[in-house]
Design an enzyme around this catalytic site. Sequence first.
Site, mmCIF file in Angstrom:
data_model
loop_
_atom_site.group_PDB
_atom_site.id
_atom_site.type_symbol
_atom_site.label_atom_id
_atom_site.label_comp_id
_atom_site.label_asym_id
_atom_site.label_seq_id
_atom_site.Cartn_x
_atom_site.Cartn_y
_atom_site.Cartn_z
ATOM 1 N N TRP A 153 0.825 -1.210 0.000
ATOM 2 C CA TRP A 153 0.000 0.000 0.000
ATOM 3 C C TRP A 153 0.860 1.260 0.000
ATOM 4 O O TRP A 153 0.616 2.194 -0.780
ATOM 5 C CB TRP A 153 -0.939 0.001 1.205
ATOM 6 C CG TRP A 153 -1.906 1.158 1.197
ATOM 7 C CD1 TRP A 153 -3.114 1.221 0.559
ATOM 8 C CD2 TRP A 153 -1.721 2.426 1.841
ATOM 9 N NE1 TRP A 153 -3.700 2.449 0.779
ATOM 10 C CE2 TRP A 153 -2.861 3.209 1.570
ATOM 11 C CE3 TRP A 153 -0.711 2.972 2.638
ATOM 12 C CZ2 TRP A 153 -3.022 4.508 2.042
ATOM 13 C CZ3 TRP A 153 -0.858 4.272 3.115
ATOM 14 C CH2 TRP A 153 -2.005 5.017 2.815
ATOM 15 N N GLY A 172 -5.519 -3.483 -2.151
ATOM 16 C CA GLY A 172 -5.568 -3.625 -0.702
ATOM 17 C C GLY A 172 -6.121 -2.419 0.035
ATOM 18 O O GLY A 172 -6.193 -2.430 1.267
ATOM 19 N N ASP A 173 -6.521 -1.382 -0.686
ATOM 20 C CA ASP A 173 -7.062 -0.189 -0.039
ATOM 21 C C ASP A 173 -8.541 -0.415 0.268
ATOM 22 O O ASP A 173 -9.381 -0.454 -0.633
ATOM 23 C CB ASP A 173 -6.890 1.034 -0.949
ATOM 24 C CG ASP A 173 -7.221 2.331 -0.245
ATOM 25 O OD1 ASP A 173 -8.409 2.534 0.094
ATOM 26 O OD2 ASP A 173 -6.311 3.150 -0.047
ATOM 27 N N ALA A 174 -8.863 -0.542 1.551
ATOM 28 C CA ALA A 174 -10.237 -0.860 1.955
ATOM 29 C C ALA A 174 -11.215 0.226 1.546
ATOM 30 O O ALA A 174 -12.368 -0.060 1.185
ATOM 31 C CB ALA A 174 -10.294 -1.078 3.465
#
Length: 242
Positions: A153, A172-174
């Site tokens: 990230w 992977g960035d929520a």
Amino acid sequence: METAEFEESSQSIQPEVSTILLNKEHSAIKTLSQADSKLASLIELIGDLTLTPSHKPFESLVMSIISQQLSAKAAATIKARVKLIIPDVTPELVLAVEEEAIRQCGVSYPKIRYIRDLSTKVISGEVTLNRLQDLDNAELLKQLTSVKGIGAWTAEMFLIFTLGRTDVMSIGDAGLQRAAKWLHSLADRKDGNYLGEIAPNWAPYRSLASLYLWRAIDMGYVDSGLQVEACTKPNLEQATTG
């Protein structure tokens, strides 16, 4: 991004870069709008955005490591202290400063090890910040994540916000995943990878699409309970006079 001659030194000197204005007339934004009607509605709703890459990539990485898991206010305070003892943040100067001096700025011992590892690898050439223009995204991510304390990230954010790379997708960035689900009203997925369904349509401008998704979160649209077409722009005149 235009390239220029680089000094062959571990200081990783980069050319000055200018702010990129993203609006409906920008060719990349036109391409995104044509590829995804929902995104086109969001772009209309958000309006103009800007992206200002940095000409100090090493310093940006150091400050990113320092900022990890801190509030914006705490990170700003610690980074300002570090700049007082290392005004010109280069690999050589980071290694030259005593560890305790950096610790007194509020930087944790693990993070000090991380920025020293980064400094050592830049000097040795394992991480080649002095020839960024020659490296594609995959190679850059591989090099950056070889450094202790730099995960996928952090590396992806570096590519987007420091280098201005236009086709990076941070799976992977929520926040991005949540915004993508909202934008296209997608059904729940066990793997949570909503970007996997729609982001391929945004290539080669996935970074730019991400900027609009992040702004949609900041402006409250994603949590509004409304579909993008039902959202309205803030009444700026009312907000300033009310």
